[in-house]
Design a protein around this motif. Sequence first.
Motif, PDB file in Angstrom:
ATOM      1  N   CYS A  21     -57.628-110.267  21.704  1.00 37.35           N
ATOM      2  CA  CYS A  21     -58.397-110.375  20.454  1.00 37.35           C
ATOM      3  C   CYS A  21     -57.971-109.301  19.455  1.00 37.35           C
ATOM      4  O   CYS A  21     -57.833-109.577  18.262  1.00 37.35           O
ATOM      5  N   ALA A  22     -57.773-108.082  19.940  1.00 37.81           N
ATOM      6  CA  ALA A  22     -57.349-107.000  19.051  1.00 37.81           C
ATOM      7  C   ALA A  22     -55.974-107.289  18.462  1.00 37.81           C
ATOM      8  O   ALA A  22     -55.734-107.048  17.273  1.00 37.81           O
ATOM      9  N   GLU A  23     -55.070-107.828  19.278  1.00 42.76           N
ATOM     10  CA  GLU A  23     -53.737-108.180  18.777  1.00 42.76           C
ATOM     11  C   GLU A  23     -53.823-109.290  17.736  1.00 42.76           C
ATOM     12  O   GLU A  23     -53.159-109.238  16.698  1.00 42.76           O
ATOM     13  N   ASP A  24     -54.642-110.311  18.013  1.00 42.44           N
ATOM     14  CA  ASP A  24     -54.818-111.402  17.057  1.00 42.44           C
ATOM     15  C   ASP A  24     -55.415-110.902  15.741  1.00 42.44           C
ATOM     16  O   ASP A  24     -54.994-111.309  14.660  1.00 42.44           O
ATOM     17  N   LEU A  25     -56.401-110.020  15.845  1.00 42.46           N
ATOM     18  CA  LEU A  25     -57.033-109.471  14.652  1.00 42.46           C
ATOM     19  C   LEU A  25     -56.047-108.646  13.841  1.00 42.46           C
ATOM     20  O   LEU A  25     -55.985-108.764  12.610  1.00 42.46           O
TER      21      LEU A  25
END
Length: 155
Positions: A21-25
């Motif tokens: 999720c952090a990478e996608d964000l």
Amino acid sequence: MSDATEQPGPRVDADAWEKACAEDLAAEKARRRAEHGPQPGTAAEELKKLVDAVADKLSGVQAPFLGAVAQGTAEQAVKQVVRQARSVVEPVIERNSDVFDHLAAAGSELLAAYRSAVEGQESRWTQRGQEPRTPGTPPRGPEDEAPGGEHIDLD
């Protein structure tokens, strides 16, 4: 099964979902920055930018009607006032940055309320102008509004 024949299951990273999720964000933020430019900062940061921009403009103001000596004196006076204003404003902004964020949020809420009131009034105006009238009937007036109709005067 005995302990000798059991095989350990695949190792699961407990934080894999959080990392994904952090990478996608981060990727989405980078895409938006590339598409729309940098996002505005906090209200305090934006206020600092405004103070800096006004100070730069005031420092660069030249009065064409003043002579060279008077122009130099006026420039020095403007720079002095700008320095004094900065020395007063910047500590206030630093100490109360969250207050400016709250004020910005309150301003956004007031703008949304105003926009809602105006859109409601506009829809009543446009609906009133589009109602078909049968020949011989007088135009509608405020006394002909439906029960509960309200008049919002924004002037």
